[in-house]
Design a protein around this motif. Structure first.
Motif, short mmCIF file in Angstrom:
data_model
loop_
_atom_site.label_atom_id
_atom_site.label_comp_id
_atom_site.label_asym_id
_atom_site.label_seq_id
_atom_site.Cartn_x
_atom_site.Cartn_y
_atom_site.Cartn_z
N LEU A 12 52.96 59.41 -0.55
CA LEU A 12 52.99 58.22 0.74
C LEU A 12 51.86 58.98 1.44
N VAL A 13 51.31 57.61 1.61
CA VAL A 13 50.00 57.73 2.44
C VAL A 13 50.22 56.84 4.07
N THR A 14 50.15 56.80 4.91
CA THR A 14 50.94 56.34 5.87
C THR A 14 50.22 56.85 7.70
N SER A 15 50.00 55.94 8.99
CA SER A 15 49.07 56.85 9.77
C SER A 15 50.38 56.31 11.06
N SER A 16 49.81 56.90 11.67
CA SER A 16 51.07 56.21 13.90
C SER A 16 50.89 55.31 13.93
N ARG A 17 50.12 54.49 13.39
CA ARG A 17 49.63 53.27 14.38
C ARG A 17 48.98 52.18 13.31
N PRO A 18 48.87 51.08 13.27
CA PRO A 18 47.78 50.47 12.43
C PRO A 18 46.59 50.75 12.82
N SER A 19 45.47 50.19 11.50
CA SER A 19 44.18 50.10 11.57
C SER A 19 43.45 52.08 11.77
N GLU A 20 44.35 52.45 11.51
CA GLU A 20 43.75 53.60 10.73
C GLU A 20 42.94 54.06 9.96
N GLY A 21 43.26 53.02 8.70
CA GLY A 21 42.82 53.71 6.84
C GLY A 21 43.90 54.05 6.47
N LYS A 22 44.91 53.51 6.63
CA LYS A 22 45.89 54.82 5.23
C LYS A 22 45.96 53.01 4.10
N SER A 23 45.35 52.33 4.41
CA SER A 23 45.27 51.68 2.80
C SER A 23 43.83 51.80 2.07
N THR A 24 42.95 51.70 3.30
CA THR A 24 41.87 52.30 2.26
C THR A 24 41.88 53.57 1.94
N THR A 25 42.37 54.12 2.30
CA THR A 25 42.63 56.00 1.59
C THR A 25 43.34 56.34 0.42
N ALA A 26 44.69 55.15 0.53
CA ALA A 26 45.20 55.25 -0.37
C ALA A 26 44.67 54.42 -1.77
N LEU A 27 43.82 53.59 -1.61
CA LEU A 27 42.63 53.41 -2.51
C LEU A 27 42.25 54.14 -3.18
N GLY A 28 40.95 54.96 -2.05
CA GLY A 28 40.15 55.59 -2.43
C GLY A 28 40.67 57.54 -3.43
N LEU A 29 42.40 57.52 -3.22
CA LEU A 29 42.95 58.89 -3.38
C LEU A 29 43.08 58.27 -5.23
N ALA A 30 43.18 56.70 -5.32
CA ALA A 30 43.73 55.84 -6.30
C ALA A 30 42.77 56.20 -7.55
N ARG A 31 41.70 55.71 -6.99
CA ARG A 31 40.86 55.72 -7.64
C ARG A 31 39.85 57.35 -7.86
N SER A 32 39.92 58.17 -6.83
CA SER A 32 39.19 59.27 -6.78
C SER A 32 40.53 60.03 -8.37
N PHE A 33 41.48 59.80 -8.70
CA PHE A 33 42.53 60.03 -9.76
C PHE A 33 41.92 59.38 -10.61
N ALA A 34 42.07 57.95 -10.73
CA ALA A 34 41.90 58.04 -12.50
C ALA A 34 40.23 58.32 -12.71
N ASN A 35 39.40 58.35 -11.40
CA ASN A 35 38.49 59.28 -12.46
C ASN A 35 38.59 60.57 -13.42
N LEU A 36 39.56 60.66 -13.18
CA LEU A 36 39.96 61.64 -14.24
C LEU A 36 40.82 61.25 -15.48
#
Length: 760
Positions: free
Chosen positions: A560-584
């Motif tokens: 789970l990727v979450t944050s304490s408040r909105p607009s901290e970059g959690k969705s971008t972080t979730a996407l970035g991690l997904a793309r990085s794992f997909a590279n493997l």
């Protein structure tokens, strides 16, 4: 929808790939453990380095504030220096000897020195600082009428008809001024004392310093003269009193001796009637002493004679040493031995009844009889000596007892005589001492010179001692540093912002799994992640490598990727991690679980007509999973926004969806809503195997983040660590930086490791 050419297949075996186990220290906060890889790093040295880094980072962050405080301090120091009246100091050097030079040798009338030299010098320094010396100097130099001194002391100009009260007030003010501006210090361990006076006028400073030294010397001499005059007057009165007491005590002693007939004998035999024990010895005491000595000697003889008789009494007379040493006994023993030898020789020839044998036997018996008589006489002599000594002892004991009675009576009558004699002796000794001292004081009064000498008189100083521009600037700089340090420390203590990875560790207690750099203006996250050489791509690759060590089995099945408040970059972080794992070459499912403000569909370019909300209301999830433009990465968007997201997420359908998806994907990444104010994120955290808290650098607040962490912990979410987003290494301070080397390596210095995470 899932395309036909990319069907959902059973998952690859749970990977722990060799590419994710590169050597190097990886900080893993699991059950309080720290994994150091192949390196042995001292925790103490690391804490020291970290402390220095934090201090340097705070200095760089507040460098303009520190610089402003220092500049202001220096300006104030220069202003203070220019506005301060210059002061001049003049110094006089005084030698203070332990004793004054003596013309005649005698005791001092007043103490010059205490038990130790240091105490003596301290006493003299105290006198130099005394109010009496300062007032004497004011009067001697007539400073009350000096216009310059009155101006320095803040007194009004001198009036022609000044009243005594005004003169006293002026004298008191000037005395206080002298005491406040006078310094006295010993020169090392020597008997040299430096007296200095500070004044705005160099001539006045030299004049006052010399006046203090001169008046101190004069004051010492006057004290010696005064003590001598007082001593002579005092001794005259005491001598008259003691003389009268001596005459009276001698008269009482003589009268009492004559009345009691007390006669003492000097050792030389002269009669000292009435002069007590101290003048000689009484006749009775002499007789008692003589008889007692004789008794002691006789008693010793009696003891020796008695001891010898006690030893000889039970023994045969012939066995005593005294008997054997007697000449008669020795002669008889020789005669006996000769006859006995003859008898034994003839016994071989004659019978015992033969006349010759009977004659020899008679002679032997006669010798034995005489021998016994002689031995008995010797033994009786030992007893006789004992009895004589005993009679002498008893006679002398009677004499001693008789003399003791006479002596005791004399002692009773001699008690008062002794008291009177001691009073006479005391008065005579006191009278002689006082008379001798009076003569010495009369001869020595005023002969001794003073023990104080002025070695170097004070001279007007050519340069002021205060203010000193370099010293004031140094002090201002030091105070400025203290103020700046205090302000920076206060700002740091009050700073709620989480700016650096160290802040995440120190303020929140979370392990930093990744640091995502801030993008340049005009660069979107999608375009940055599309570039395999961008800082963001490398940052997510480094974060991916860190997540591989969250559990002993590798990457958790769901994150789970979450944050304490909105607009901290959690969705971008979730996407970035997904793309990085997909590279493997892994199959990744990205779920948008933010059913209030979804954004995954916009980031991956998918439709959002159906999605997670439909699956939670009965639709099969396989029919709504969509393929993204990234190979191996699939997305489950949020779908239509429901009115009750918390109830849907807390249902068993969401848990069942995760269980089924694990059979088809290597990793499930859940993009959750913020924690604060919503119940969705804690529910999702309890379902996921690991939770990553996204923290925006510089915008996140410690108190808010702690509340979020507390809510997740209360929901039994397994918080694996934090990801710091939008991090600006330049503004963060020293110790943080991103860069590429010639080998295209990603360098993250704050985490303490250099990881080559180039995508393949």
């Amino acid at each position: 929808m899932v395309e036909n050419n990319d069907p959902i297949e059973p998952p690859y075996s749970r990977f722990v790939t060799a590419r994710a186990t590169r050597p190097g220290p990886v900080i893993l906060r699991q059950a309080g453990a720290v994994y150091n890889g192949n390196l042995d790093v001292s925790a103490f040295d690391e804490s020291q380095r970290q402390l220095i880094t934090n201090i340097w980072g705070a200095i760089l962050k507040h460098r303009w504030l520190i610089l402003g405080v220092l500049v202001l301090s220096l300006v104030l120091g220069v202003t203070k220096t220019l506005m301060t009246t210059p002061l001049y100091t003049s110094k006089a050097l005084i030698q203070i000897d332990r004793e004054a030079s003596k013309v005649i040798d005698m005791g001092e009338l007043a103490p010059i020195e205490s038990a130790s030299g240091s105490e003596f010098i301290e006493t003299q320094i105290g006198l130099l600082r005394s109010e009496a010396l300062a007032r004497r100097t004011v009067v001697a130099l007539n400073l009350v009428r000096d216009p310059a001194m009155r101006e320095i002391a803040g007194l009004p100009p001198l009036k022609a008809n000044q009243t005594p009260a005004e003169a006293t007030r002026a004298e008191n003010a000037l005395t206080g001024l002298l005491m406040a501006n006078t310094e006295v210090a010993q020169q090392g361990m020597a008997r040299l004392v430096r007296v200095s006076f500070t004044s705005p006028d160099p001539k006045i400073a030299a004049r006052v310093a010399n006046g203090l030294a001169s008046n101190f010397q004069t004051l010492a001499m006057e004290r010696r003269f005064d003590s001598s005059a007082y001593a002579r007057k005092f001794l005259e009165g005491r001598i008259a009193q003691v003389k009268q007491k001596l005459e009276e005590s001698e008269r009482q002693l003589v009268e009492y001796g004559a009345d009691q007939q007390i006669i003492n004998v000097n050792p030389n035999g002269a009669d000292t009637k009435g002069q007590g024990d101290s003048a000689g010895q009484s006749l009775t005491a002499a007789d008692l002493s003589r008889f007692n000595a004789m008794l002691t000697e006789v008693k010793g003889e009696r003891i020796r004679a008695e001891q010898r008789w006690r030893q000889a009494e039970p023994l045969p007379a012939l066995s005593l040493p005294e008997t054997l040493s007697d000449p008669t006994v020795q002669s008889l023993l020789g005669r006996q031995a000769s006859l006995q030898t003859s008898y034994e020789e003839k016994q071989a020839v004659y019978l015992p009844a033969a006349p010759e044998m009977l004659q020899l036997k008679a002679q032997i018996d006669d010798v034995d009889r005489k021998l016994n008589i002689a031995a008995s006489r010797v033994k009786e002599g030992i007893r006789g000596r004992y009895e004589v000594a005993l009679r002498q002892e008893r006679s002398l004991s009677a004499q001693v007892e008789s003399q003791k009675g006479s002596f005791t009576d004399l002692r009773r009558r001699n008690i008062q005589n002794t008291i009177l004699q001691r009073e006479v002796d005391t008065n005579r000794t006191l009278y002689d001492d006082l008379l001798q001292r009076y003569k010495e004081v009369g001869v020595a009064g005023g002969v001794d010179s003073t023990n104080i000498a002025v070695i170097d008189p004070a001279r007007p100083s050519g340069a002021p001692v205060s203010p000193s521009l370099p010293r004031n600037l140094a002090l201002a700089l030091f105070l400025g540093l203290l103020v700046a340090g205090a302000v920076v420390m206060l700002l740091e203590l009050l700073d709620e912002a989480v700016r650096t990875p160290d802040d995440v560790q120190a303020k929140l207690g979370l392990t930093v799994l990744g640091v995502i750099p801030e993008l340049e203006k005009g660069v979107s996250p999608i375009s940055a992640m599309a570039d395999p050489r961008s800082d963001m791509t490398e940052a997510y690759a480094s974060t991916r490598a860190a997540t591989q060590f969250i559990t002993p089995d590798g990457v958790p099945a769901s994150i789970l990727v979450t944050s304490s408040r909105p607009s901290e970059g959690k969705s971008t972080t979730a996407l970035g991690l997904a793309r990085s794992f997909a590279n493997l070459d892994l199959r990744i499912l990205l779920i948008d679980a933010d059913l209030r403000n979804p954004s995954v569909h916009r980031l991956v370019g998918c439709e959002n007509s159906s999605g997670l909300s439909n699956c939670l209301t009965g639709v099969e999830w396989q029919g709504v999973v969509q393929a993204t433009g990234k190979s191996g990465m699939y997305a489950l968007t949020s779908g239509p926004l429901p009115p009750n997201p918390s109830e849907l997420l807390s249902s068993s359908r969401f848990t069942g969806l995760l269980m089924e998806a694990r059979n088809h994907f290597d990793l499930i990444i859940i993009d959750g809503p913020p924690v604060i104010g919503l119940a969705d994120a804690p529910i999702l955290g309890s379902c996921a195997e690991a939770t990553l808290l996204v923290i925006e650098a510089g915008k996140a607040r410690r108190s808010v983040s702690r509340i979020a962490i507390r809510r997740l912990v209360q929901a039994r979410a397994k918080i694996a660590g934090a990801i710091l987003t939008k991090f600006n290494a330049t503004s963060a301070g020293h110790g943080y930086g991103y860069g590429y080397s010639a080998a295209y390596a990603y360098n993250y210095t704050q985490l303490g490791n250099s990881t080559d995470s180039r995508s393949t």
